[in-house]
Design a protein around this motif. Sequence first.
Motif, PDB file in Angstrom:
ATOM      1  N   PRO A   1     -13.579   2.597  -0.662  1.00 14.18           N
ATOM      2  CA  PRO A   1     -13.257   2.500   1.403  1.00 14.18           C
ATOM      3  C   PRO A   1     -11.755   1.894   1.734  1.00 14.18           C
ATOM      4  CG  PRO A   1     -15.350   2.056   0.929  1.00 14.18           C
ATOM      5  CD  PRO A   1     -14.693   2.461  -0.480  1.00 14.18           C
ATOM      6  N   THR A   2     -11.755   1.046   1.306  1.00 13.57           N
ATOM      7  CA  THR A   2     -11.012  -0.492   1.783  1.00 13.57           C
ATOM      8  C   THR A   2      -9.804   0.279   1.207  1.00 13.57           C
ATOM      9  OG1 THR A   2     -12.668  -1.993   1.554  1.00 13.57           O
ATOM     10  CG2 THR A   2     -10.453  -2.882   1.833  1.00 13.57           C
ATOM     11  N   ALA A   3      -9.561   1.009   0.063  1.00  7.36           N
ATOM     12  CA  ALA A   3      -8.188   1.191   0.138  1.00  7.36           C
ATOM     13  C   ALA A   3      -7.776   2.231  -0.030  1.00  7.36           C
ATOM     14  CB  ALA A   3      -7.929   1.236  -1.946  1.00  7.36           C
ATOM     15  N   VAL A   4      -8.718   3.263   0.987  1.00  7.77           N
ATOM     16  CA  VAL A   4      -8.349   4.181   1.474  1.00  7.77           C
ATOM     17  C   VAL A   4      -7.598   4.280   2.756  1.00  7.77           C
ATOM     18  CG1 VAL A   4      -8.917   6.386   1.526  1.00  7.77           C
ATOM     19  CG2 VAL A   4      -9.405   5.621  -0.102  1.00  7.77           C
ATOM     20  N   ILE A   5      -8.178   3.613   3.561  1.00  7.19           N
ATOM     21  CA  ILE A   5      -7.882   3.804   4.736  1.00  7.19           C
ATOM     22  C   ILE A   5      -6.975   2.754   4.766  1.00  7.19           C
ATOM     23  CG2 ILE A   5      -8.840   2.131   6.675  1.00  7.19           C
ATOM     24  CD1 ILE A   5     -10.099   4.688   6.356  1.00  7.19           C
ATOM     25  N   LEU A   6      -6.420   1.524   4.251  1.00  5.26           N
ATOM     26  CA  LEU A   6      -5.383   1.031   4.390  1.00  5.26           C
ATOM     27  C   LEU A   6      -4.157   1.648   3.943  1.00  5.26           C
ATOM     28  CD1 LEU A   6      -6.933  -2.926   2.959  1.00  5.26           C
ATOM     29  CD2 LEU A   6      -6.808  -1.381   5.253  1.00  5.26           C
ATOM     30  N   HIS A   7      -4.681   2.401   2.616  1.00  2.41           N
ATOM     31  CA  HIS A   7      -3.435   3.611   1.887  1.00  2.41           C
ATOM     32  C   HIS A   7      -2.891   4.731   3.406  1.00  2.41           C
ATOM     33  CE1 HIS A   7      -2.544   5.717  -2.043  1.00  2.41           C
ATOM     34  NE2 HIS A   7      -1.623   5.266  -0.527  1.00  2.41           N
ATOM     35  N   ILE A   8      -4.101   5.104   4.089  1.00  8.58           N
ATOM     36  CA  ILE A   8      -3.603   5.456   4.632  1.00  8.58           C
ATOM     37  C   ILE A   8      -2.911   5.095   6.405  1.00  8.58           C
ATOM     38  CG2 ILE A   8      -4.937   7.067   7.184  1.00  8.58           C
ATOM     39  CD1 ILE A   8      -6.981   7.500   5.170  1.00  8.58           C
ATOM     40  N   ARG A   9      -3.260   3.577   6.068  1.00  8.68           N
ATOM     41  CA  ARG A   9      -2.538   3.144   7.349  1.00  8.68           C
ATOM     42  C   ARG A   9      -1.372   2.421   7.635  1.00  8.68           C
ATOM     43  NH1 ARG A   9      -5.718  -0.535  10.828  1.00  8.68           N
ATOM     44  NH2 ARG A   9      -4.082  -0.248  12.786  1.00  8.68           N
ATOM     45  N   TYR A  10      -1.055   1.796   5.395  1.00 14.66           N
ATOM     46  CA  TYR A  10      -0.209   1.605   5.504  1.00 14.66           C
ATOM     47  C   TYR A  10       1.201   1.355   4.483  1.00 14.66           C
ATOM     48  CZ  TYR A  10      -2.081  -2.537   8.263  1.00 14.66           C
ATOM     49  OH  TYR A  10      -3.112  -3.117   9.518  1.00 14.66           O
ATOM     50  N   GLY A  11       0.404   2.763   4.023  1.00 16.35           N
ATOM     51  CA  GLY A  11       1.159   3.468   2.763  1.00 16.35           C
ATOM     52  C   GLY A  11       0.843   2.058   1.488  1.00 16.35           C
ATOM     53  N   PRO A  12       1.856   3.234   0.299  1.00 17.30           N
ATOM     54  CA  PRO A  12       1.333   2.423  -1.347  1.00 17.30           C
ATOM     55  C   PRO A  12       1.944   1.135  -1.477  1.00 17.30           C
ATOM     56  CG  PRO A  12       2.766   3.359  -0.706  1.00 17.30           C
ATOM     57  CD  PRO A  12       2.282   4.006   0.724  1.00 17.30           C
ATOM     58  N   THR A  13       2.396   0.554  -0.125  1.00 19.95           N
ATOM     59  CA  THR A  13       2.988  -0.929  -0.211  1.00 19.95           C
ATOM     60  C   THR A  13       1.885  -1.873  -0.791  1.00 19.95           C
ATOM     61  OG1 THR A  13       4.060  -1.109   1.336  1.00 19.95           O
ATOM     62  CG2 THR A  13       5.165  -0.176  -0.099  1.00 19.95           C
ATOM     63  N   VAL A  14       0.875  -1.904   0.244  1.00 17.09           N
ATOM     64  CA  VAL A  14       0.160  -2.172   0.622  1.00 17.09           C
ATOM     65  C   VAL A  14      -1.346  -2.422  -0.572  1.00 17.09           C
ATOM     66  CG1 VAL A  14      -1.645  -0.967   1.820  1.00 17.09           C
ATOM     67  CG2 VAL A  14      -1.684  -2.808   2.484  1.00 17.09           C
ATOM     68  N   MET A  15      -1.592  -1.505  -1.691  1.00 19.69           N
ATOM     69  CA  MET A  15      -2.164  -1.725  -2.489  1.00 19.69           C
ATOM     70  C   MET A  15      -1.968  -2.972  -3.308  1.00 19.69           C
ATOM     71  SD  MET A  15      -4.318   0.048  -2.101  1.00 19.69           S
ATOM     72  CE  MET A  15      -3.756   0.699  -0.029  1.00 19.69           C
ATOM     73  N   GLY A  16      -0.683  -3.477  -3.608  1.00 16.35           N
ATOM     74  CA  GLY A  16       0.049  -4.417  -4.794  1.00 16.35           C
ATOM     75  C   GLY A  16      -0.862  -5.660  -4.181  1.00 16.35           C
ATOM     76  N   PRO A  17      -1.048  -6.300  -2.985  1.00 20.10           N
ATOM     77  CA  PRO A  17      -0.655  -6.888  -2.706  1.00 20.10           C
ATOM     78  C   PRO A  17      -2.866  -7.576  -2.440  1.00 20.10           C
ATOM     79  CG  PRO A  17       1.283  -6.543  -1.078  1.00 20.10           C
ATOM     80  CD  PRO A  17       0.452  -5.253  -2.005  1.00 20.10           C
ATOM     81  N   LEU A  18      -2.795  -5.982  -1.745  1.00 20.90           N
ATOM     82  CA  LEU A  18      -4.768  -6.005  -1.925  1.00 20.90           C
ATOM     83  C   LEU A  18      -5.762  -6.208  -2.804  1.00 20.90           C
ATOM     84  CD1 LEU A  18      -7.113  -5.554  -0.189  1.00 20.90           C
ATOM     85  CD2 LEU A  18      -6.471  -3.241  -1.228  1.00 20.90           C
ATOM     86  N   PHE A  19      -5.183  -6.317  -3.784  1.00 21.33           N
ATOM     87  CA  PHE A  19      -5.997  -6.182  -5.304  1.00 21.33           C
ATOM     88  C   PHE A  19      -5.113  -7.371  -6.353  1.00 21.33           C
ATOM     89  CE2 PHE A  19      -5.993  -1.648  -5.379  1.00 21.33           C
ATOM     90  CZ  PHE A  19      -7.234  -1.688  -4.880  1.00 21.33           C
ATOM     91  N   ARG A  20      -3.773  -8.049  -5.832  1.00 18.36           N
ATOM     92  CA  ARG A  20      -3.025  -9.222  -5.997  1.00 18.36           C
ATOM     93  C   ARG A  20      -4.355 -10.038  -6.847  1.00 18.36           C
ATOM     94  NH1 ARG A  20      -0.257 -14.795  -5.188  1.00 18.36           N
ATOM     95  NH2 ARG A  20       1.678 -14.413  -6.245  1.00 18.36           N
ATOM     96  N   GLU A  21      -4.996 -10.606  -6.383  1.00 20.14           N
ATOM     97  CA  GLU A  21      -5.852 -11.975  -6.701  1.00 20.14           C
ATOM     98  C   GLU A  21      -7.872 -11.419  -6.833  1.00 20.14           C
ATOM     99  OE1 GLU A  21      -5.986 -15.430  -4.977  1.00 20.14           O
ATOM    100  OE2 GLU A  21      -3.756 -15.242  -4.183  1.00 20.14           O
ATOM    101  N   LEU A  22      -7.285 -10.165  -6.383  1.00 19.92           N
ATOM    102  CA  LEU A  22      -8.816  -9.476  -7.143  1.00 19.92           C
ATOM    103  C   LEU A  22      -9.340  -9.695  -8.901  1.00 19.92           C
ATOM    104  CD1 LEU A  22     -11.026  -6.999  -6.773  1.00 19.92           C
ATOM    105  CD2 LEU A  22      -9.964  -5.443  -7.620  1.00 19.92           C
ATOM    106  N   PRO A  23      -8.745 -10.063  -9.734  1.00 20.57           N
ATOM    107  CA  PRO A  23      -9.877 -10.611 -10.678  1.00 20.57           C
ATOM    108  C   PRO A  23     -10.462 -11.852 -10.708  1.00 20.57           C
ATOM    109  CG  PRO A  23      -7.324  -9.376 -11.303  1.00 20.57           C
ATOM    110  CD  PRO A  23      -7.366  -9.162  -9.435  1.00 20.57           C
ATOM    111  N   GLN A  24      -9.343 -12.509 -10.657  1.00 19.58           N
ATOM    112  CA  GLN A  24      -9.777 -13.668 -10.148  1.00 19.58           C
ATOM    113  C   GLN A  24     -10.799 -13.583  -8.725  1.00 19.58           C
ATOM    114  OE1 GLN A  24      -6.735 -13.067  -9.971  1.00 19.58           O
ATOM    115  NE2 GLN A  24      -5.061 -14.475  -9.581  1.00 19.58           N
ATOM    116  N   GLY A  25     -11.354 -12.973  -8.172  1.00 14.05           N
ATOM    117  CA  GLY A  25     -12.311 -12.865  -7.293  1.00 14.05           C
ATOM    118  C   GLY A  25     -13.592 -12.175  -8.147  1.00 14.05           C
TER     119      GLY A  25
END
Length: 280
Positions: free
Chosen positions: A192-216
């Motif tokens: 749900p976070t990815a979908v909402i941010l995708h709607i509001r900011y477009g596809p370019t926000v996905m890279g920074p959003l997931f950038r440190e996810l594996p470490q988390g």
Amino acid sequence: MILWKIGLSALMVLGITWIAERLSPRFAGVLLGFPLGMGLSLFFIGLEQGTLFASQSALWSIQGVVAAVVFCLVYSNTAAMSATLSRLLNITLSILTSLSAYFATAFMIMQGIPSEMWLRHLLVLLTLAVTAVLFRFSASGVKKRKIQLTPLILCYRAFAAAAIILLVTGTAAIVGPGWSGLFSAFPTTILPTAVILHIRYGPTVMGPLFRELPQGMLALILFACCIHLLYPLTGVYTGIFLSYLASACYLLLYETFLRQRLNQILAKITTVPYSPLIKK
């Protein structure tokens, strides 16, 4: 019990979101790896099916982390590759391909997972290491922005988390500890976070959003290991508390000590000069 699941799920989502916003904007991406959906699922599974059932489910939830990170990788890449399409088609295609990849990965894990436990865990860690490099490539050169969390985002997160947790815990007795453990690692808050941010900011926000996810997501593995060991010894309530405490300590350690060192290592691997995307 159903109302308790819905209420507790919503409360946890709102609480974690509030913490992420006040600590640091960049911490929000790492905190997506906090065992929110997994923790609530294993908590209610422990109450309803017993500690031994939930302890076995926790081992399978570690393997479920692989399916979750594949979901994020496919979502991010699909959003980037189909960026020229209309926003609606871009989002729809990203959701469908990432969910398909998630369920396909979960099925392959269930059918072809090694019997040796050490090898299972090693494959999970290798997957996180590889995706950490891949996510760094996808996020390089993209400026990270502060995300404004509206009541719509919060409500959608809470509703999605409650619905998924109800489904996982409600079917646990039918599908057994294996499948219930795998699906307890479903990207409950990530989707749900990815979908909402995708709607509001477009596809370019996905890279920074997931950038440190594996470490988390290492927090998920630590959490599941603690559940597996503690549930049979201490029971559900003490076990869940200590497991959340261990995950929180790891995330705090990562934010204050490990982040810069790991980013410097990844920068050397990817030949991208290290430069924090956002200051505290």
